[in-house]
Design a protein around this motif. Sequence first.
Motif, short mmCIF file in Angstrom:
data_model
loop_
_atom_site.label_atom_id
_atom_site.label_comp_id
_atom_site.label_asym_id
_atom_site.label_seq_id
_atom_site.Cartn_x
_atom_site.Cartn_y
_atom_site.Cartn_z
N ILE A 173 23.67 90.41 57.98
CA ILE A 173 24.86 91.21 57.66
C ILE A 173 26.02 90.27 57.34
O ILE A 173 26.76 90.48 56.37
N GLY A 174 26.14 89.19 58.14
CA GLY A 174 27.18 88.20 57.87
C GLY A 174 27.05 87.61 56.48
O GLY A 174 28.02 87.49 55.74
N LEU A 175 25.82 87.28 56.12
CA LEU A 175 25.59 86.70 54.80
C LEU A 175 25.97 87.70 53.71
O LEU A 175 26.66 87.36 52.75
N ARG A 176 25.52 88.96 53.90
CA ARG A 176 25.82 89.97 52.88
C ARG A 176 27.32 90.14 52.71
O ARG A 176 27.82 90.28 51.60
N LYS A 177 28.03 90.11 53.84
CA LYS A 177 29.48 90.24 53.72
C LYS A 177 30.08 89.01 53.05
O LYS A 177 31.00 89.13 52.24
N ALA A 178 29.55 87.82 53.37
CA ALA A 178 30.08 86.60 52.77
C ALA A 178 29.91 86.62 51.26
O ALA A 178 30.79 86.19 50.52
N ILE A 179 28.78 87.14 50.78
CA ILE A 179 28.58 87.14 49.33
C ILE A 179 29.18 88.38 48.67
O ILE A 179 28.93 88.64 47.51
N GLY A 180 29.96 89.14 49.41
CA GLY A 180 30.76 90.17 48.74
C GLY A 180 30.48 91.61 49.12
O GLY A 180 31.04 92.50 48.50
N ALA A 181 29.62 91.86 50.13
CA ALA A 181 29.41 93.25 50.52
C ALA A 181 30.64 93.77 51.25
O ALA A 181 31.21 93.07 52.07
N THR B 216 37.45 76.21 59.78
CA THR B 216 38.47 77.27 59.63
C THR B 216 39.09 77.19 58.24
O THR B 216 39.28 78.22 57.58
N LEU B 217 39.37 75.96 57.81
CA LEU B 217 39.94 75.79 56.47
C LEU B 217 38.98 76.32 55.41
O LEU B 217 39.37 77.01 54.46
N MET B 218 37.70 76.02 55.61
CA MET B 218 36.70 76.48 54.65
C MET B 218 36.63 78.02 54.62
O MET B 218 36.52 78.62 53.55
N HIS B 219 36.74 78.65 55.79
CA HIS B 219 36.72 80.12 55.83
C HIS B 219 37.91 80.71 55.08
O HIS B 219 37.79 81.71 54.39
N ILE B 220 39.06 80.06 55.23
CA ILE B 220 40.24 80.56 54.52
C ILE B 220 40.09 80.33 53.01
O ILE B 220 40.33 81.23 52.21
N LEU B 221 39.63 79.12 52.64
CA LEU B 221 39.43 78.82 51.22
C LEU B 221 38.40 79.77 50.61
O LEU B 221 38.48 80.15 49.45
N GLY B 222 37.40 80.17 51.43
CA GLY B 222 36.33 81.03 50.93
C GLY B 222 36.67 82.51 51.03
O GLY B 222 35.79 83.35 50.85
N ALA B 223 37.91 82.84 51.38
CA ALA B 223 38.36 84.23 51.48
C ALA B 223 37.57 85.02 52.52
O ALA B 223 37.43 86.24 52.43
N LEU B 224 37.02 84.31 53.50
CA LEU B 224 36.33 84.99 54.59
C LEU B 224 37.31 85.33 55.70
O LEU B 224 37.02 86.15 56.56
N ASP B 225 38.44 84.66 55.69
CA ASP B 225 39.40 84.81 56.77
C ASP B 225 40.80 84.64 56.16
O ASP B 225 40.94 84.09 55.07
N SER B 226 41.79 85.15 56.86
CA SER B 226 43.15 84.97 56.35
C SER B 226 43.93 84.04 57.27
O SER B 226 43.66 83.98 58.47
N ILE C 262 36.90 89.38 45.87
CA ILE C 262 37.04 88.00 45.39
C ILE C 262 35.75 87.22 45.66
O ILE C 262 35.24 86.51 44.79
N ARG C 263 35.20 87.41 46.87
CA ARG C 263 33.97 86.69 47.21
C ARG C 263 32.81 87.08 46.31
O ARG C 263 32.03 86.25 45.88
N ARG C 264 32.70 88.40 46.02
CA ARG C 264 31.52 88.83 45.27
C ARG C 264 31.54 88.34 43.82
O ARG C 264 30.49 88.18 43.23
N HIS C 265 32.70 88.12 43.26
CA HIS C 265 32.74 87.72 41.85
C HIS C 265 33.08 86.25 41.63
O HIS C 265 32.71 85.67 40.62
N ARG C 266 33.84 85.64 42.56
CA ARG C 266 34.41 84.35 42.19
C ARG C 266 34.08 83.19 43.12
O ARG C 266 34.48 82.07 42.88
#
Lengths: 411, 226
Positions: A319-327, B46-56, B80-84
Amino acid sequence: MKKDNMIIRDLIQETYSAVTANKARSSLTILGIVIGISSVISMISIGQGAQASIESNIQSIGSNLIMVMPGFQRGVSQVSSGRGSAATLTLEDSKAIEERITSVSNVAPEVSRRYQITSKNSNTNTLVSGTVPAFTAARNVEVESGSFVTGEHLKSLAKVAVIGPTTATDLFGENSDPVGASIRINKIDFKVIGVTKSKGGSGFSNQDDIIYVPISTAQRYLSGDTSVSLISIQAEDAGLMTDVQEQVTSLLLERHKIKDATQADFSVMNQSDIVATASSVTSTFTLLLGAIAGISLIVGGIGIMNMMLTTVTERTREIGLRKAIGAKEADISNQFLAEATTLTLVGGVMGVILGWVVSKAITSLAQINTSISLKSVLIAFGVSAAIGIVFGYYPARRAARLNPIESLRYE
Amino acid sequence: MIKCDNITKTYLTGGHETHVLKGVSLAIDKGEFVAIIGPSGSGKSTLMHILGALDSATSGKYFFEGEDVSELSEDALANIRRHRIGFVFQSFNLLPRASVLRNVMLPLVYAETPVSEREDMVKKALISAGLPEELWGNNSNQLSGGQMQRVAIARALVNSPSLILADEPTGNLDTETGKVVLNTFRSLNENEGHTIILITHEQEVAMYANRVIQIRDGYIIKDEKR
């Protein structure tokens, strides 16, 4: 065209591979739903079968029937001798109904009481009903052999009797033809002139265990007075029954010189009222059976929830991966809801089939009537889909709200 | 292409504030191959998560391709993550029972790429990631670690994202396989112009990048181009 969520085709594919990933677990969960749905289907089929057979029993006494019974007489004292016991209805009432009320096809007065009956080598106690030829038409009585009471018999006070098949067996044994034989009713000799066809009646009034004699004979030799105990009136059409019932009531009130309808010394019953009463009893019965079976369906639903919660935990990283890739949250929760609903719908289809098999088995093994309606099948599908959504919702929300970073680290 | 302006990140754990990032500013241009290096606990993840738009970020501004993403909602970040952005993780995170092709196709499912275009995109990504064609039909759990990471790289590439983020991509690989994977990244950068950010704690790994940003205790302590 771009929508915000996954393409349906992808959702189906994801669901298929998730459900088939752990076949044993999916099958056991589905089994829970199968048991739930099939018990609901088979229990309801028993209830509906009972309803159908009670209704057909009531219909077998005749169609479009209105019955008039004597009420209790109010004397000076407050003592009532019980409904139906009074001698307030007479043959004249019956004739008046026949002559004055329109849209009536048959009127059959009846005077009946139980007597001891003896034949050459047997004796029994059964209902003896004095009646008229119109009775056969009004009450759906058919004669198997011989003939029914005729107008001639009425005029001549003939001591003839038509007996029901059960009575025939009781008095003369199996497979005998009693036509022409003689029986004694209340120590008076009667000649058997016919045997009626079996109506398969059951319950408190067995219509096969009865003896019919001419009403004039019954009044003269058996009851000794001119009262009648029941008048069966057949309306020409089902739609006219209420109308006929009202006409009969006002005619008899007028004849009996009673002004206040609540003081009537007779009661008029409509066959459809009886059917409605019986139906309300059996539908309560059906509901009760369905509710009991419904408990197993809830247990099946909890099984779904349990499995889905386990799945969500097991697939946290995925689920984490799916969310990371845009789910998005909706993508994840739709996916888990689709899984839960798929399980319950598959269970629903199999449950309907099993329920059908079980109710057929009940019919053939236990001789209990069952009936499966399209309605109960549709309800079963609706309920199983709803269970998938209800019990799948919480696990799906839980999956959707997982934090992608923490989920990816989950061990 | 990426611009961070005085980013901080503070976690609240058990009533106690932990300042993981204490004001990080950096800019990364299109086509760069950057390594972010630091010991564990330095704040690089943490920096990577912010850069990757996984976290704010807790405070500060983060611009991704000129767009301010510091205040975006979860779903907008997911967009943003799904396309870019393409991710490569230390532990691959492949779907175990699914084929290589399906694993690589997964981002296209969420990007709602028309089915007819998917196969070509997947094949192209697998070729770029250097996974031999005879393995494409295999299930991902039948592959070696290096092969799995190539599948993960292909998955990151398939959408032609603006940025590829690799979090310790060689952490679970032996040195030889690690080298092959790192060379794959270098060739993706040199030959195909992909922007790549590599997070690592190993100096030798960082050497593959053109620019090394060192981070320690929540601050950038060194930023050098080579």
